[in-house]
Design a protein around this motif. Sequence first.
Motif, mmCIF file in Angstrom:
data_model
loop_
_atom_site.group_PDB
_atom_site.id
_atom_site.type_symbol
_atom_site.label_atom_id
_atom_site.label_comp_id
_atom_site.label_asym_id
_atom_site.label_seq_id
_atom_site.Cartn_x
_atom_site.Cartn_y
_atom_site.Cartn_z
ATOM 1 N N ILE A 150 0.860 -1.185 0.000
ATOM 2 C CA ILE A 150 0.000 0.000 0.000
ATOM 3 C C ILE A 150 0.899 1.239 0.000
ATOM 4 O O ILE A 150 1.773 1.387 0.855
ATOM 5 C CB ILE A 150 -0.925 0.025 1.229
ATOM 6 N N TYR A 151 0.703 2.103 -0.978
ATOM 7 C CA TYR A 151 1.536 3.299 -1.131
ATOM 8 C C TYR A 151 0.626 4.504 -1.291
ATOM 9 O O TYR A 151 -0.242 4.514 -2.170
ATOM 10 C CB TYR A 151 2.436 3.131 -2.361
ATOM 11 N N ASN A 152 0.792 5.475 -0.399
ATOM 12 C CA ASN A 152 -0.094 6.649 -0.388
ATOM 13 C C ASN A 152 -1.559 6.238 -0.318
ATOM 14 O O ASN A 152 -2.428 6.825 -0.964
ATOM 15 C CB ASN A 152 0.149 7.523 -1.621
ATOM 16 N N GLY A 153 -1.805 5.191 0.462
ATOM 17 C CA GLY A 153 -3.171 4.745 0.702
ATOM 18 C C GLY A 153 -3.778 3.870 -0.371
ATOM 19 O O GLY A 153 -4.939 3.469 -0.250
ATOM 20 N N ALA A 199 22.365 -9.829 -2.090
ATOM 21 C CA ALA A 199 22.853 -8.478 -1.804
ATOM 22 C C ALA A 199 22.302 -7.437 -2.760
ATOM 23 O O ALA A 199 22.050 -6.286 -2.379
ATOM 24 C CB ALA A 199 24.380 -8.464 -1.828
ATOM 25 N N PHE A 200 22.103 -7.818 -4.018
ATOM 26 C CA PHE A 200 21.609 -6.865 -5.021
ATOM 27 C C PHE A 200 20.093 -6.898 -5.161
ATOM 28 O O PHE A 200 19.535 -6.186 -6.005
ATOM 29 C CB PHE A 200 22.264 -7.138 -6.377
ATOM 30 N N GLU A 201 19.421 -7.704 -4.364
ATOM 31 C CA GLU A 201 17.959 -7.801 -4.404
ATOM 32 C C GLU A 201 17.398 -7.139 -3.147
ATOM 33 O O GLU A 201 17.120 -7.793 -2.142
ATOM 34 C CB GLU A 201 17.526 -9.264 -4.511
ATOM 35 N N LEU A 202 17.232 -5.823 -3.223
ATOM 36 C CA LEU A 202 16.788 -5.027 -2.091
ATOM 37 C C LEU A 202 15.256 -4.985 -2.014
ATOM 38 O O LEU A 202 14.582 -5.218 -3.011
ATOM 39 C CB LEU A 202 17.329 -3.605 -2.217
ATOM 40 N N PRO A 203 14.718 -4.693 -0.838
ATOM 41 C CA PRO A 203 13.265 -4.497 -0.760
ATOM 42 C C PRO A 203 12.844 -3.388 -1.711
ATOM 43 O O PRO A 203 13.450 -2.310 -1.737
ATOM 44 C CB PRO A 203 13.044 -4.102 0.710
ATOM 45 N N ALA A 204 11.816 -3.635 -2.514
ATOM 46 C CA ALA A 204 11.441 -2.673 -3.543
ATOM 47 C C ALA A 204 10.090 -3.035 -4.135
ATOM 48 O O ALA A 204 9.605 -4.152 -3.981
ATOM 49 C CB ALA A 204 12.494 -2.664 -4.658
ATOM 50 N N PHE A 205 9.475 -2.057 -4.811
ATOM 51 C CA PHE A 205 8.390 -2.376 -5.727
ATOM 52 C C PHE A 205 9.034 -3.128 -6.894
ATOM 53 O O PHE A 205 10.008 -2.653 -7.478
ATOM 54 C CB PHE A 205 7.731 -1.107 -6.270
ATOM 55 N N CYS A 206 8.494 -4.281 -7.252
ATOM 56 C CA CYS A 206 9.108 -5.098 -8.293
ATOM 57 C C CYS A 206 8.112 -5.340 -9.425
ATOM 58 O O CYS A 206 7.057 -5.946 -9.211
ATOM 59 C CB CYS A 206 9.586 -6.425 -7.717
ATOM 60 N N SER A 207 8.463 -4.871 -10.616
ATOM 61 C CA SER A 207 7.518 -4.943 -11.730
ATOM 62 C C SER A 207 7.398 -6.341 -12.324
ATOM 63 O O SER A 207 6.284 -6.783 -12.664
ATOM 64 C CB SER A 207 7.951 -3.971 -12.832
#
Length: 356
Positions: free
Chosen positions: A199-202, A223-231
Amino acid sequence: MNRIAIAAVALVTAVCAQARPYNPLRETDSTFFATAEAARIGRQVLAYQRHTGGWPKNIDMARELTPAELAAVRADYMRSDDSTTDNDATTMQMAYLARLYKATGDTLWSNAVVRGAEYLLSGQYPNGGWPQFWPEMPGYRRHITYNDNAMANTMTLIRDMRDGVAPYDAPGLIGDSLRSRLGESFDRGIECILATQIIYNGEPTVWCQQHDRETLEPVGARAFELPAFCSTESMTLVWLLMDIPQPDARVCRAIEGAMCWFDRYKIEGLRVERTGSKADGTLDTRLVPDSTSVIWARYYDLVDCRPFVCDRDGVPRERLEDIGSERRSGYSWYSPWPAALFDRYAEWKQKHACNE
């Protein structure tokens, strides 16, 4: 399909064809499964099945083994640390053996398929998610794993077994009790997907590659797989949600939120260009201008949705040229694939009243 969607699907097909040389375990021709060669491969696939009911990954199980090699494979039967659904492991072997059973009626194959199904059911968390490996799952392997479509592939297979979709439509393969448990498992998987949507900006958006099995929050892996929005993985999850025949309001909201995110964060006017060769160490990847192209970054920062790339030092960077050549060309940082969702979404909106 519109021009961009057609181009995206064509590219996905071409990339998959290049990345995946012929593998008999992906064969679908029914005549092949009546041959001695298919049975030979099947016996080797059985040898690789662990006591867990699952299989390890990244092994050519069709290559004919010497007696010594086969003995070594069988000696690993009790391993508990390499059964996985990563890179199509377990689901690919189950489909192959189901086709063998359908062609021959030999319960040697169906018994292994059912053991595989039990393995998949055994790994599901109470919240509906699956880890990448189990029963032993050190480090990030314990996270709920959408990466490389591991959970989506698992759920697709479970759904197809529940519904008796080929190759799981052979009489006697799936009993009523197992079918019922598969249905419950699939439904819990959907609940997990809905619960982990970021949930981002509600508003509901997309997903991370991994989510914590307790808190459901986005987490990193390598190491190169950080927490993120993933398309990339989110595309597959949306596709799976759009396959639900009678979506409720929560599923509708999840799909609509994700599609709004995909539309908002598309990158226009650039395409991925690969040059050189991996064989001689000259392979390189860059983004080049292309007025006809639409792509998405694999990762977007969780704070401000900025696209980023990352090297093995774990430091996010804005530009491909800011990371080393090994990671720059050894990972899919950008792709046009989510474009294929948009025509599917238009059809889905016309079909379901929940969008009116």
